[in-house]
Write a protein that holds these residues in place. Sequence first.
Motif, PDB file in Angstrom:
ATOM      1  N   ASN A   1       0.704  -1.423  -0.073  1.00 31.07           N
ATOM      2  CA  ASN A   1       0.214  -0.108  -0.015  1.00 31.07           C
ATOM      3  C   ASN A   1       0.866   1.131   0.038  1.00 31.07           C
ATOM      4  O   ASN A   1       0.481   2.041   0.697  1.00 31.07           O
ATOM      5  N   THR A   2       2.136   1.225  -0.594  1.00 36.29           N
ATOM      6  CA  THR A   2       2.692   2.518  -0.750  1.00 36.29           C
ATOM      7  C   THR A   2       2.231   3.623  -1.837  1.00 36.29           C
ATOM      8  O   THR A   2       2.721   4.669  -1.750  1.00 36.29           O
ATOM      9  N   GLY A   3       1.322   3.051  -2.521  1.00 34.61           N
ATOM     10  CA  GLY A   3       0.895   4.108  -3.575  1.00 34.61           C
ATOM     11  C   GLY A   3       1.377   3.792  -4.807  1.00 34.61           C
ATOM     12  O   GLY A   3       0.941   4.475  -5.987  1.00 34.61           O
ATOM     13  N   ALA A   4       2.410   3.275  -4.967  1.00 35.90           N
ATOM     14  CA  ALA A   4       3.224   2.753  -6.490  1.00 35.90           C
ATOM     15  C   ALA A   4       2.124   1.901  -6.946  1.00 35.90           C
ATOM     16  O   ALA A   4       1.682   0.802  -6.432  1.00 35.90           O
ATOM     17  N   LYS A   5       1.966   1.902  -8.291  1.00 35.61           N
ATOM     18  CA  LYS A   5       1.270   0.853  -9.109  1.00 35.61           C
ATOM     19  C   LYS A   5       1.985   0.025  -9.784  1.00 35.61           C
ATOM     20  O   LYS A   5       1.982  -1.161  -9.684  1.00 35.61           O
ATOM     21  N   THR A   6       3.038   0.461 -10.498  1.00 37.15           N
ATOM     22  CA  THR A   6       4.122  -0.528 -11.375  1.00 37.15           C
ATOM     23  C   THR A   6       5.506   0.202 -11.037  1.00 37.15           C
ATOM     24  O   THR A   6       5.656   1.409 -10.916  1.00 37.15           O
ATOM     25  N   VAL A   7       6.247  -0.602 -11.292  1.00 32.69           N
ATOM     26  CA  VAL A   7       7.704  -0.490 -10.961  1.00 32.69           C
ATOM     27  C   VAL A   7       8.362  -1.223 -12.122  1.00 32.69           C
ATOM     28  O   VAL A   7       8.056  -2.230 -13.016  1.00 32.69           O
ATOM     29  N   ARG A   8       9.829  -0.589 -12.581  1.00 32.59           N
ATOM     30  CA  ARG A   8      10.451  -1.424 -13.517  1.00 32.59           C
ATOM     31  C   ARG A   8      12.003  -1.596 -12.815  1.00 32.59           C
ATOM     32  O   ARG A   8      12.372  -0.889 -12.106  1.00 32.59           O
ATOM     33  N   CYS A   9      12.261  -3.029 -13.180  1.00 34.00           N
ATOM     34  CA  CYS A   9      13.615  -3.550 -12.707  1.00 34.00           C
ATOM     35  C   CYS A   9      14.688  -2.801 -13.495  1.00 34.00           C
ATOM     36  O   CYS A   9      14.881  -2.628 -14.408  1.00 34.00           O
ATOM     37  N   ILE A  10      15.641  -2.193 -12.455  1.00 37.50           N
ATOM     38  CA  ILE A  10      16.731  -1.743 -12.903  1.00 37.50           C
ATOM     39  C   ILE A  10      18.021  -2.558 -12.778  1.00 37.50           C
ATOM     40  O   ILE A  10      18.783  -2.636 -13.729  1.00 37.50           O
ATOM     41  N   LYS A  11      18.154  -3.190 -11.821  1.00 36.25           N
ATOM     42  CA  LYS A  11      19.069  -4.124 -11.251  1.00 36.25           C
ATOM     43  C   LYS A  11      18.899  -5.404 -10.410  1.00 36.25           C
ATOM     44  O   LYS A  11      17.959  -5.441  -9.666  1.00 36.25           O
ATOM     45  N   VAL A  12      19.365  -6.455 -10.930  1.00 36.19           N
ATOM     46  CA  VAL A  12      19.311  -7.649 -10.060  1.00 36.19           C
ATOM     47  C   VAL A  12      20.252  -7.702  -9.180  1.00 36.19           C
ATOM     48  O   VAL A  12      21.419  -7.757  -9.508  1.00 36.19           O
ATOM     49  N   LEU A  13      20.138  -7.652  -7.734  1.00 36.41           N
ATOM     50  CA  LEU A  13      21.275  -7.838  -6.908  1.00 36.41           C
ATOM     51  C   LEU A  13      21.481  -9.152  -6.547  1.00 36.41           C
ATOM     52  O   LEU A  13      20.703 -10.263  -6.802  1.00 36.41           O
ATOM     53  N   GLY A  14      22.862  -9.307  -6.138  1.00 34.50           N
ATOM     54  CA  GLY A  14      23.344 -10.924  -5.853  1.00 34.50           C
ATOM     55  C   GLY A  14      24.445 -11.082  -6.547  1.00 34.50           C
ATOM     56  O   GLY A  14      24.864 -12.380  -6.436  1.00 34.50           O
TER      57      GLY A  14
END
Length: 122
Positions: A13-26
């Motif tokens: 419930n942060t208010g964000a609807k969609t996000v785009r992956c920038i980097k995979v960590l690990g």
Amino acid sequence: MIQMGSILNVADNTGAKTVRCIKVLGGSHKMSAGIGDKIVVSIQESAVSDKVKSGEVFHAVIVRTRKEKRRKDAVVIRFFENAAVLLNKQGELVGTRIFGIIPRELRAKNYLKIISLAREVL
């Protein structure tokens, strides 16, 4: 599997609807991520909110993927969408509620706070 450039829905419930992956960590050679992996995301679309705005960068944990995952007991789980939960730089949840079904693989990766906030664990 989630890789750089993948679009994910947000399951909190942060208010964000969609996000785009920038980097995979690990690791420097890790190209894709699955359930329970941490990624760096940029907010693509958000509702009017004080917590997040479009263009901000957060860490996130993947909680659902369209790519099937086989468990040790030969059960295969697959979801209808790719979804993530936003974290701050210290690894704490930004939101206070989790929406949708959460797989129990997150328990093995020590995301117990996400599991405790979810209504249904699969």
